[in-house]
Design a protein around this motif. Structure first.
Motif, short mmCIF file in Angstrom:
data_model
loop_
_atom_site.label_atom_id
_atom_site.label_comp_id
_atom_site.label_asym_id
_atom_site.label_seq_id
_atom_site.Cartn_x
_atom_site.Cartn_y
_atom_site.Cartn_z
N ARG A 27 1.46 -0.50 8.44
CA ARG A 27 2.23 0.14 7.38
C ARG A 27 1.86 1.61 7.15
N TRP A 28 0.63 1.97 7.51
CA TRP A 28 0.21 3.37 7.33
C TRP A 28 0.60 4.26 8.51
N GLU A 30 3.69 3.78 10.23
CA GLU A 30 5.13 3.73 10.49
C GLU A 30 5.86 4.60 9.49
#
Lengths: 467, 467
Positions: A27-28, A30
């Motif tokens: 998540r960090w 993308e």
């Protein structure tokens, strides 16, 4: 040259800041459009400004690059470093405290990691409004909104993020803390560091907290979707609306028939507002301290019709109908995404250039290919999303070879007319080349000098805004 | 080190720019309060941006200091260099063309040398308003207004000068021209150089032209002078006014009984608004697109009276009466000047700190001496002119020895409460020491780094803002 965020560096930082560092999860790394894949040696999630300062100081000493990360919703790759020595991602997500609310001052002190929706809710609790409104408000964070000088649908009334912030707390690139959390409307004690940090996209320092301006709640609100003959008439209607409605005009959004067609194509369950989709519409939103917004909008409709500016329209009779009109507006970007754009453009133009630009740019694009264009957005601010799509039944990928030419054509025309190739999304990593190509030389030189002066080792968000 | 603006330097510049250089006359070396005496080797009065660039380049090459000069009305000595190597004064007075007006965009391109009154008149010609309003508007020039981020009485509605400017043309300290005359409401292509130059007081570059925001004319205007029990009630009334009148509230000025007493003392011919001077009043100004401002103000009066916030009042029944109320407000500074202040303070505070600050600071000052205090100004912005005067029959000069202590006391308290020791007048040369003492360390370091980066030879307005 920067050093990579090595296991040794991470270990030494972790020893001093237990439970703050973690391995990078997807998540960090993308971003919403799936265009870039970020990389990182580690992710730091500090809880306090002092911890942020410690991390930045360590990065400065070790010459390790640092990517500040808010909600990860930016559209120009400012939050993902795709190449170069592995950076440390600095997520502000745990710095999400509301520090203080001053309802009588219309001011709120928030930490950078609060989501925009949390900021809205906190303002509502004291019967106030924080008017920045974005589609991503559930996940974007206020620190990122400020770092990118976010815009949105209410700029015509309340301004951009920069206009909504009175003061900042920032960890500078050497790890010192600037305590500029002023709650003042007037403060002429030196250079406008607040304005400089806002919109610098994490390339000069890390915003850790902000003093935000609040506004009284609008006691009476209304909206109308008005059919106009074309963009020129839409702009004349804007002038009429400003004259009649004054500062109560909260939003003035352009919607194209192509946008409604995309909705019909990709979300047939959504009810269309008109039996036959008109070519051009505007969504007018009004917020008043009292009185009768519906009557005001009827008056605008009638005056617009008399002047030949309005052909048809729907005026919301209830707050549910108003919300319905806004849902329609906010669903268009989703329909765009479902269709798949060849090239999207976040442009602004001097208002009077817009009626000439739209047909001329459309015609020029048509000579390149059989495109469909959805031109919509914040007409009240001169900010259009001029997005180019493949013909029905074809996919954007089939036109990949033309994407660069399409963008070049649009941006060159915009710049020639005194416009901007990045109205509200920022430069990030996507538009560094555009900035080099079309930016003013003296401004670029000043920006580079400022970057070198405030971040001499180049650790802050390397590669964003400036190469 | 800088070199003086020598006869040789002047001669070589004059050879290249005939009829541009002249010997310094007193008007370029004086300032309104008569506190400082400027000096200059010569005065340059260029007619074009290219000429300004040529002059700045020559100064940069010869390491000659340069003092940009607008209308000379600044109150903090930013326009007069009193010591150091003789500078060149660069007056923008001949660069006074209106370059273009775009009424449909609410934008106007003006050169820096237009007086504010000329800017007002040009806006009025196209039925628009440029809302910056200052007592000195007949002689101050828009370039100076922007360089100092001027404030005035309408900030509560329209913001400071920085908020009223979309773009700038600036000659940078190396003589290059930044063409940033954008007419855009949204433009996120790099650092906010516009905001940085505005308020830098000529210490980073020379503003030669600006894109100004215009606003629709208020079709209906009104004003009321309302008697309030004290500053706390005045602030509660501000919140009530914002809630009831919304963004139509154009000004919210505090007037003290001491101000009226000074008027009676020095200008007995002026008619007093009340039989017995009240201790505290507010002047509320309202501008609407339509409707009945008088009725709105009656409503505010009644709601305020019911809540115990308003004791008495006068509501203007005509535009002449409205002008009369404003004359009263604008005459107070003249009465102040006639009485003669020991020390004047242009301060701002977080709104909620104001009711505590006024009595506490007054009490502390009374322990120093038998002073009279006229506290008035832009309450809507938290900006007060808290000025200290000698007792009746005595002169400010008799208290000269105490002036430093008075200022120290006021500024220290203001800073302790999170306020500003220069709300709207700027730093100039008067408050360089205050900035060093009370400014945030990280901000000062950043300012010095920016100054060194953009003006490496230190030729721009030497000694202003930073030492």
């Amino acid at each position: 040259m920067l050093n990579p965020c090595s296991p040794d560096f991470v270990a030494s930082l972790a020893a001093r800041l237990p439970e703050t560092l973690t391995a990078p999860e997807p998540r960090w790394l993308e971003e919403p459009r799936g265009k870039w894949q970020g990389q990182a040696g580690a992710v730091a999630r500090p809880r306090t400004t002092a911890e942020v300062a410690q991390i930045v100081r360590a990065c400065a000493e070790a010459r390790v690059g640092l990517v500040p990360w808010g909600g990860g919703t930016g559209l120009v790759g400012g939050q993902v470093m795709t190449e170069g020595p592995l950076p440390l991602v600095l997520s502000l997500e745990r710095m999400n405290r509301m520090r203080a609310v001053y309802p009588s001052e219309n001011v709120m002190l928030v930490e950078a990691g609060m989501t925009l929706a949390e900021v809205h809710a906190a303002a509502a609790e004291v019967e106030r409004v924080f008017p920045l409104t974005l589609a991503s408000q559930g996940s974007c964070r206020i620190g990122g909104n400020l770092a990118t000088n976010a815009g949105g649908v209410n700029v015509v009334r309340y301004g951009n993020a920069r206009d909504l912030c009175l003061g900042l707390e920032v960890v500078m690139a050497d790890g010192t803390i600037w305590n500029g959390l002023k709650r003042l409307r007037k403060d002429n004690t030196g250079y406008d560091l607040r304005g400089l940090m806002i919109g610098s996209e994490g390339s000069l320092g890390v915003i850790t907290a902000a003093a935000l301006r609040l506004f009284p709640v609008n006691r009476a609100e209304g909206a109308a979707l008005l059919v106009v003959p074309g963009p020129a008439e839409a702009l004349a209607l804007l002038a009429l609306a400003q004259e009649r409605l004054g500062p109560g005009l909260s939003a003035f959004e352009l919607i194209s028939g192509q946008g409604l067609a995309f909705l019909a194509e990709t979300m047939p369950q959504i009810r269309q507002p008109f039996a036959e989709a008109p070519d051009w519409m505007v969504l007018v939103d009004l917020g008043l301290t009292g009185g009768d917004p519906e009557a005001e909008l009827v008056g605008l409709y009638e005056a617009g019709a008399e002047a030949g500016l309005v052909l048809d329209g729907v005026i919301a009779q209830s707050s549910a109908q108003r919300a319905g009109l806004w849902d329609l507006r906010e669903t268009i970007p989703l329909a765009n995404r479902a269709v798949g754009a060849i090239s999207s453009h976040d442009i602004s133009l001097p208002l009077s250039e817009i009626p000439g630009f739209i047909p001329a740019a459309t015609e020029a694009l048509m000579r390149l290919g059989p495109f469909r264009i959805n031109c919509f957005g914040h007409l009240g601010d001169g900010n259009l999303h001029f997005n180019v799509f493949p013909p029905k039944g074809q996919k954007a990928a089939e036109f990949k070879a033309l994407a660069g030419e399409v963008q070049e054509l649009v941006h060159q025309r915009v710049v020639d007319l005194g416009g901007s190739f990045s109205a509200e999304h920022g430069v990030g990593r996507l538009k560094v080349g555009d900035l080099e190509r079309w930016g003013d030389g003296a401004k670029l030189a000043a920006m580079k000098a400022i970057k070198a002066a405030l971040d001499p080792h180049g650790i802050m968000n390397p590669g964003a805004v400036l190469r």
